[in-house]
Structures are given as structure tokens and as C-alpha cells.
Design a protein around this motif. Structure first.
Motif, short mmCIF file in Angstrom:
data_model
loop_
_atom_site.label_atom_id
_atom_site.label_comp_id
_atom_site.label_asym_id
_atom_site.label_seq_id
_atom_site.Cartn_x
_atom_site.Cartn_y
_atom_site.Cartn_z
N VAL A 193 0.85 -1.20 0.00
CA VAL A 193 0.00 0.00 0.00
C VAL A 193 0.88 1.24 0.00
N MET A 194 0.68 2.12 -1.02
CA MET A 194 1.38 3.41 -0.98
C MET A 194 0.34 4.51 -0.94
N VAL A 195 0.55 5.50 -0.07
CA VAL A 195 -0.39 6.63 0.03
C VAL A 195 0.39 7.94 0.00
N HIS A 196 -0.36 9.00 -0.32
CA HIS A 196 0.24 10.34 -0.39
C HIS A 196 0.29 10.95 1.02
N PRO A 197 1.34 11.76 1.32
CA PRO A 197 1.40 12.38 2.66
C PRO A 197 0.28 13.38 2.94
N GLU A 198 -0.55 13.71 1.94
CA GLU A 198 -1.72 14.55 2.21
C GLU A 198 -2.85 13.75 2.86
N CYS A 199 -2.65 12.44 2.99
CA CYS A 199 -3.69 11.62 3.63
C CYS A 199 -3.71 11.85 5.13
N PRO A 201 -3.35 11.20 9.03
CA PRO A 201 -2.31 10.42 9.72
C PRO A 201 -2.73 8.98 10.02
N GLU A 202 -4.03 8.76 10.32
CA GLU A 202 -4.47 7.40 10.64
C GLU A 202 -4.48 6.52 9.38
N VAL A 203 -4.51 7.14 8.21
CA VAL A 203 -4.42 6.40 6.94
C VAL A 203 -2.94 6.13 6.64
N ALA A 204 -2.12 7.19 6.80
CA ALA A 204 -0.67 7.04 6.55
C ALA A 204 -0.09 5.94 7.45
N ALA A 205 -0.62 5.84 8.67
CA ALA A 205 -0.10 4.84 9.62
C ALA A 205 -0.34 3.41 9.13
N LEU A 206 -1.32 3.22 8.26
CA LEU A 206 -1.63 1.86 7.77
C LEU A 206 -0.89 1.51 6.47
N ALA A 207 -0.17 2.49 5.90
CA ALA A 207 0.47 2.27 4.59
C ALA A 207 1.89 1.72 4.72
N ASP A 208 2.37 1.09 3.65
CA ASP A 208 3.76 0.63 3.62
C ASP A 208 4.68 1.76 3.18
N GLN A 209 4.16 2.65 2.32
CA GLN A 209 4.95 3.76 1.79
C GLN A 209 4.10 5.02 1.84
N VAL A 210 4.69 6.13 2.31
CA VAL A 210 3.99 7.42 2.28
C VAL A 210 4.85 8.34 1.43
N ILE A 211 4.45 8.57 0.19
CA ILE A 211 5.35 9.22 -0.78
C ILE A 211 4.58 10.13 -1.74
N SER A 212 5.33 11.07 -2.34
CA SER A 212 4.75 11.99 -3.34
C SER A 212 4.36 11.19 -4.58
N VAL A 230 -3.11 1.91 -4.47
CA VAL A 230 -2.68 3.29 -4.68
C VAL A 230 -3.59 4.25 -3.92
N GLY A 231 -3.06 4.87 -2.87
CA GLY A 231 -3.83 5.78 -2.04
C GLY A 231 -3.60 7.22 -2.40
N THR A 232 -4.05 7.58 -3.58
CA THR A 232 -3.99 8.99 -4.02
C THR A 232 -4.99 9.15 -5.16
N GLU A 233 -4.97 10.31 -5.81
CA GLU A 233 -5.87 10.57 -6.94
C GLU A 233 -5.58 9.51 -8.02
N PRO A 234 -6.61 8.84 -8.53
CA PRO A 234 -6.37 7.69 -9.42
C PRO A 234 -5.83 8.04 -10.81
N GLY A 235 -5.76 9.35 -11.15
CA GLY A 235 -5.18 9.73 -12.45
C GLY A 235 -3.79 9.15 -12.64
N ILE A 236 -3.08 8.96 -11.55
CA ILE A 236 -1.70 8.47 -11.64
C ILE A 236 -1.63 7.02 -12.12
N ILE A 237 -2.74 6.30 -12.01
CA ILE A 237 -2.71 4.87 -12.36
C ILE A 237 -2.46 4.68 -13.86
N HIS A 238 -2.89 5.63 -14.68
CA HIS A 238 -2.62 5.55 -16.13
C HIS A 238 -1.11 5.45 -16.36
#
Ligand code: 13P
Ligand code: SF4
Length: 291
Positions: A193-199, A201-212, A230-238
């Protein structure tokens, strides 16, 4: 295809470069000369020799490009493409906060207006915030960090510093809740699980990576993981799928869309030179430090 050819032709005629943020729609990413995160796009904008920068992102990003390249024409596909988090603090509000803490260093997230940047000592993006605080501001006794309270919490956790924070946040990333991460993990056991640091804190705590978003693109390429949530805006998935056709990407939730990142049309933006020259100091200080 006709439209893409027309854009290619216009690009040559106008000596233009198209920069697109990772959250842009697939068609926009595909026609761009460069796709990246806020920091990578700022660096590109400061280095390009193109006469026109077509900035496919949101207002503060195009504004930052204009501040860094005042002689160039910067086009924002839609003037209404703002960032609600950037709008959560005004220069007047920041001046009032500074007056309460006269000795504090002032660090702003790049997601701010030029007027707010003009009031700051240093700017950061989610890619270099930890470095800015841990290295450049390591001796500062008091630091005001605006406007993202969740990014501030993430950086505080990484650096051990405390901040005078502003209660801003990204309404798009705030939609991601711990239960979304838990449900995605249950559905895709074995996925990282990777999430953005704008998430939160309780979400970031559950992620493996907190990155831009730039960090996500690098992580997806380099990590051994074959399946990524992918824990961010899904546009990046393309972009992630295009660069890693053998890997599988799952959006953490389908409701995390940033409406502002999905707007289009062209309009010139201008920043008054007086504000720009003051804001430039704090952005350039960031670029001198680098990633
Ligand atoms: P990145 O700098 O990680 O691309 O983030 C920009 C942004 O606005 C995230 O919401
Ligand atoms: Fe602003 Fe959030 Fe949209 Fe990024 S995703 S541009 S922080 S509203």
C-alpha cells in the motif's frame, strides 16, 4: 488523432512545452512532453528553453512556473482549476499568524498562492518536505508550516520537529479513510500500500509507503512488489500501468478524484512582478536544495 496532430503542430509553431501533473486525464498525459509531481514540474519549468509553457495541472502549479520563468507565457488549461487546499489560507491570515510568532521560520507547501509564498522563507513539496525541515530548517526553534496539517503531521513524525500548523487539508485525500485501506488489503492480500502524505495520519499509519506522486512512480518501477494499492488521486494509475505493464494497480477508492485536476481549456495566467519577485526567493531556495 487529428487533435493530437494539431497540438503537436501548434507546439512546434509556438515553441511550447506541455507539462502535465500525474493526476491529469490519460489523453493529456499522453500528449505532454513531461509528466511529473509538483517538484519535478517546477524543476522542468525553471529549466525549459521553450517560449510557452502549457501547464496541465492546477493554478498554483502554473503560477509557480510563471514565477520561475517570468519571461515566458504560461498557459493554464482552465483558469478555474484551483486547489481548495491552497485556498484555505490567505496572505493576510499568514501575516496575522507570523505576527503571533515573530521569531518563527515560515515554511509553505507549494500548494499555496503566490501571495502566501511571498510571505514565506522556504517552500516545499511533498517530495522534499522532510529534507527541508530535517536539513535546511534543522536549527530553527519555531517553524510555521502552512497550509496542510496532515503533511505537517507526517513531516513532524519523520523529523521529530513540532510545528505551528494551519488547519488546512486536501478535501480529495481526506476522503481516504482507514477502512478503505483495510478493505483494499483484505481484497488484495499480498499487495503493498502506498499513500500520499496529504492523507490523514491514521491512513498514513496503515500504509507501507507514504510518498509523493513522483515517489510513487519510482517506487512502482523499482520495488519487487507486483501488486500495489494506490492511495492517491487515481489519475496516476494511467502512468503507473503504462510504465509497469506487468504489474497490477488498485485504486484505494473510486471516489478520490480531484475535480480541479480534470478541467481543460487554455488561458494565459499572469502574476504581478512585485509579488512574483518576493515569492521567487522562497521557491528558488527550495530548488537550490533539490530533491
Ligand atoms: P505531488 O507533488 O506529490 O504530485 O502532489 C501534488 C498534489 O497536489 C497532491 O494532491
Ligand atoms: Fe489540491 Fe488535493 Fe487536488 Fe492536489 S488533489 S490539487 S492538494 S485538491
Amino acid at each position: 488523432m487529428e487533435l493530437v496532430e494539431k497540438i503537436e503542430r501548434l507546439k512546434k509553431e509556438r515553441k511550447a512545452v506541455i507539462l502535465a501533473h500525474n493526476y491529469q486525464i490519460p489523453e493529456v498525459q499522453d500528449v505532454a512532453d513531461f509528466v511529473g509531481d509538483s517538484l519535478e514540474l517546477s524543476i522542468k519549468a525553471s529549466q525549459t528553453d521553450a517560449e510557452v509553457i502549457v501547464f496541465c495541472g492546477v493554478h498554483f502549479m502554473a503560477e509557480t512556473a510563471k514565477i520561475l520563468s517570468p519571461g515566458k507565457t504560461v498557459l493554464l488549461p482552465d483558469k478555474k482549476a484551483g486547489c481548495p487546499m491552497a485556498d484555505m489560507i490567505t496572505a493576510e491570515q499568514l501575516r496575522a499568524l507570523k505576527a503571533e510568532h515573530p521569531g518563527a521560520k515560515v515554511l509553505c507547501y507549494v500548494n499555496t498562492s503566490a501571495e502566501v509564498k511571498a510571505e514565506c522563507d522556504l517552500c516545499c513539496t511533498s517530495a522534499n518536505a522532510v529534507r527541508m525541515v530535517g536539513e535546511v530548517l534543522k536549527d530553527a526553534e519555531e517553524i510555521i508550516f502552512v497550509p496542510d496539517r496532515y503533511l505537517a503531521a507526517f513531516v513532524a513524525g519523520k523529523t521529530g520537529k513540532t510545528f505551528i500548523v494551519w488547519p488546512g487539508f486536501c478535501p480529495t485525500h481526506a476522503k481516504i479513510l482507514p477502512e478503505h485501506i483495510q478493505a483494499a488489503r483484505a481484497l488484495h492480500p499480498g499487495a503493498v500500500v502506498m499513500v500520499h502524505p496529504e492523507c490523514r495520519p491514521e491512513v498514513a499509519a496503515l500504509a507501507d509507503q507514504v510518498i509523493s506522486t513522483g515517489g510513487m512512480s519510482r517506487y512502482a518501477r523499482e520495488a519487487a512488489a507486483r501488486e500495489i494499492i494506490v492511495g492517491t488521486e487515481p489519475g496516476i494509475i494511467h502512468r503507473l500501468k503504462k510504465e509497469n505493464p506487468d504489474k497490477i494497480f488498485h485504486p484505494v477508492s473510486d471516489s478520490v478524484v480531484c475535480p480541479n485536476m480534470k478541467r481543460t481549456s487554455l488561458e494565459k495566467i499572469e502574476v504581478p512582478e512585485e509579488t512574483a519577485s518576493r515569492a521567487r526567493r522562497c521557491i528558488e531556495a527550495m530548488l537550490n536544495v533539490g530533491r
